[in-house]
Design a protein around this motif. Structure first.
Motif, PDB file in Angstrom:
ATOM      1  N   VAL A 106     -52.681   2.820 -46.861  1.00  0.00           N
ATOM      2  CA  VAL A 106     -51.240   2.715 -47.089  1.00  0.00           C
ATOM      3  C   VAL A 106     -50.509   3.295 -45.887  1.00  0.00           C
ATOM      4  O   VAL A 106     -51.057   4.127 -45.146  1.00  0.00           O
ATOM      5  CB  VAL A 106     -50.792   3.462 -48.365  1.00  0.00           C
ATOM      6  CG1 VAL A 106     -51.438   2.871 -49.596  1.00  0.00           C
ATOM      7  CG2 VAL A 106     -51.106   4.952 -48.259  1.00  0.00           C
TER       8      VAL A 106
ATOM      9  N   SER B  67     -51.725  -5.163 -51.531  1.00  0.00           N
ATOM     10  CA  SER B  67     -51.437  -5.385 -50.113  1.00  0.00           C
ATOM     11  C   SER B  67     -50.191  -6.238 -49.909  1.00  0.00           C
ATOM     12  O   SER B  67     -50.000  -7.261 -50.567  1.00  0.00           O
ATOM     13  CB  SER B  67     -52.631  -6.076 -49.455  1.00  0.00           C
ATOM     14  OG  SER B  67     -52.378  -6.345 -48.097  1.00  0.00           O
TER      15      SER B  67
ATOM     16  N   ASP C 188     -58.230   2.409 -50.230  1.00  0.00           N
ATOM     17  CA  ASP C 188     -57.127   1.518 -49.858  1.00  0.00           C
ATOM     18  C   ASP C 188     -56.236   2.214 -48.841  1.00  0.00           C
ATOM     19  O   ASP C 188     -55.890   3.387 -48.985  1.00  0.00           O
ATOM     20  CB  ASP C 188     -56.288   1.154 -51.089  1.00  0.00           C
ATOM     21  CG  ASP C 188     -57.000   0.189 -52.023  1.00  0.00           C
ATOM     22  OD1 ASP C 188     -58.059  -0.336 -51.633  1.00  0.00           O
ATOM     23  OD2 ASP C 188     -56.482  -0.035 -53.143  1.00  0.00           O
TER      24      ASP C 188
ATOM     25  N   VAL D  51     -55.375   0.245 -58.103  1.00  0.00           N
ATOM     26  CA  VAL D  51     -55.568   0.924 -56.809  1.00  0.00           C
ATOM     27  C   VAL D  51     -56.986   1.473 -56.767  1.00  0.00           C
ATOM     28  O   VAL D  51     -57.471   2.036 -57.757  1.00  0.00           O
ATOM     29  CB  VAL D  51     -54.555   2.071 -56.635  1.00  0.00           C
ATOM     30  CG1 VAL D  51     -54.786   2.790 -55.312  1.00  0.00           C
ATOM     31  CG2 VAL D  51     -53.132   1.535 -56.711  1.00  0.00           C
TER      32      VAL D  51
ATOM     33  N   TRP E 157     -48.368  -0.866 -48.992  1.00  0.00           N
ATOM     34  CA  TRP E 157     -49.793  -1.092 -49.221  1.00  0.00           C
ATOM     35  C   TRP E 157     -50.333  -2.011 -48.134  1.00  0.00           C
ATOM     36  O   TRP E 157     -49.818  -3.109 -47.921  1.00  0.00           O
ATOM     37  CB  TRP E 157     -50.014  -1.715 -50.593  1.00  0.00           C
ATOM     38  CG  TRP E 157     -49.531  -0.857 -51.724  1.00  0.00           C
ATOM     39  CD1 TRP E 157     -48.325  -0.908 -52.338  1.00  0.00           C
ATOM     40  CD2 TRP E 157     -50.250   0.208 -52.349  1.00  0.00           C
ATOM     41  NE1 TRP E 157     -48.240   0.049 -53.311  1.00  0.00           N
ATOM     42  CE2 TRP E 157     -49.399   0.750 -53.351  1.00  0.00           C
ATOM     43  CE3 TRP E 157     -51.527   0.752 -52.167  1.00  0.00           C
ATOM     44  CZ2 TRP E 157     -49.798   1.809 -54.162  1.00  0.00           C
ATOM     45  CZ3 TRP E 157     -51.923   1.803 -52.976  1.00  0.00           C
ATOM     46  CH2 TRP E 157     -51.070   2.319 -53.958  1.00  0.00           C
TER      47      TRP E 157
END
Length: 272
Positions: free
Chosen positions: A231, A201, A229, A225, A195
Motif C-alpha cells: 500500500v 488494488s 499486500d 486483505v 492499494w
C-alpha cells in the motif's frame, strides 16, 4: 441541422455504444448490438451489452441524465468490482453507431457514472451529464478549518517526502498494521491509503488515525486483505492552523478563517 442519412434510413442499422474509463485508467467498450464492434482502436463487446433509457438532453442549465442497464455476464464488469466502487465516477461516452459501418457514428452524450444498483444478476448505472457539475457550490463558505487539500495547488506543501510504500503485516476490520512506523505521531491521520496489490488494488481509502505502525481506516476495506499486500501511505492533515504551523510551516497558505467569530458569538453576554 439535419440528421445523417444513415440515421434517417427506413431500415435503421443503429446500435448504442458505451465507452467507460475508470479513474484508475482501465477503459472498456460495450455495445447494445448482438456482435462486437471495433472502431477507434477499441473493441466494443456485445456481452454484457447495454440498454440505455431515453436520453434527456437540453439547452438549459438543468442536469442532463439517463440510465444504462446491462447484465453482469462479462469479466470486465464483475459484480464485486461494482460493489467495491471501482466504477464510481468513471467517465462515460454514449454513441449511436451504424453497425454496418462503424465510421458512421454520433455522440449522444458524455458524463460520469453516478448511482449504481445491482439486482438479479444485472446492474443499473446512472449517467450524469456534464451540466450536473453546475449543481456544485460555486463559492466557498468560511470555516475555521483549512479548505485546501494537503499538497494541492492551494496548499502547496511538497508531498514527495509525505508518501511511503509499505506492506501489510496484519489486518482486522478497519485496522491495519504495516511493516514501517510513521515518521511523526499521527502522520497519516486524515490521510489516504492506496492499494497497490491484492484484491483492492487500484482503490483508495481514508485513514482516520495512525499510531506507530498501526492504521485505522474510516471504513473497512471493501475486499479481503492479505499480509504482504503493498500500500502507499499518504500523509494527512487535520486542517487546523496549529498543525499547519507546527508540522508544515505553511501558515501563509492556510485556507481557513480560525479567528473569524462564529454563530456562538450570539450566545455570549456579560456573566455567561
Amino acid at each position: 441541422m439535419s440528421a445523417p442519412e444513415w440515421l434517417a434510413a427506413e431500415c435503421a442499422t443503429i446500435a448504442f455504444c458505451w465507452r467507460v474509463e475508470r479513474v484508475d485508467g482501465v477503459a472498456i467498450g460495450l455495445t447494445s448490438h448482438d456482435r462486437d464492434l471495433v472502431f477507434d482502436g477499441m473493441v466494443h463487446r456485445a456481452a454484457p451489452g447495454i440498454s440505455p433509457s431515453a436520453i434527456r438532453r437540453s439547452d438549459g442549465l438543468e442536469a442532463d441524465s439517463m440510465d444504462v442497464t446491462g447484465a453482469l455476464t462479462h469479466d470486465a464488469i464483475a459484480e464485486r468490482d461494482l460493489l467495491a466502487g471501482r466504477w464510481d465516477g468513471a467517465g462515460v461516452t454514449i454513441l449511436a453507431v451504424d453497425w454496418t459501418d462503424p465510421a458512421n457514428r454520433v455522440e449522444l452524450g458524455r458524463g460520469t457514472i453516478g448511482a449504481i444498483e445491482t439486482a438479479d444478476g444485472g446492474f443499473t448505472a446512472e449517467l450524469r451529464g456534464a451540466t450536473a457539475a453546475l449543481d456544485a457550490p460555486v463559492a466557498e463558505l468560511t470555516s475555521p478549518e483549512c479548505r485546501a487539500e494537503l499538497g494541492d495547488g492551494r496548499c502547496r506543501v511538497a508531498m514527495a517526502a509525505g508518501r511511503r510504500i509499505v506492506r501489510i503485516v496484519a489486518a482486522e476490520g478497519n485496522r491495519l498494521t504495516v511493516d514501517a512506523a510513521e515518521p511523526v505521531a499521527d502522520a497519516y491521520g486524515s490521510g489516504r491509503l492506496r492499494w497497490l496489490d491484492g484484491a483492492n488494488s487500484g482503490m483508495a481509502a481514508a485513514i482516520d488515525r495512525s499510531a506507530g505502525a498501526d492504521m485505522t481506516l474510516r471504513l473497512p476495506p471493501r475486499l479481503p486483505v492479505r499480509p504482504g499486500d503493498r500500500v502507499e501511505l499518504i500523509q494527512g492533515c487535520d486542517k487546523r492552523l496549529e498543525t499547519c504551523v507546527a508540522r508544515f510551516a505553511n501558515a501563509a497558505n492556510f485556507r481557513g478563517e480560525p479567528f473569524l467569530p462564529g454563530i456562538d458569538l450570539l450566545t455570549r453576554y456579560p456573566g455567561a
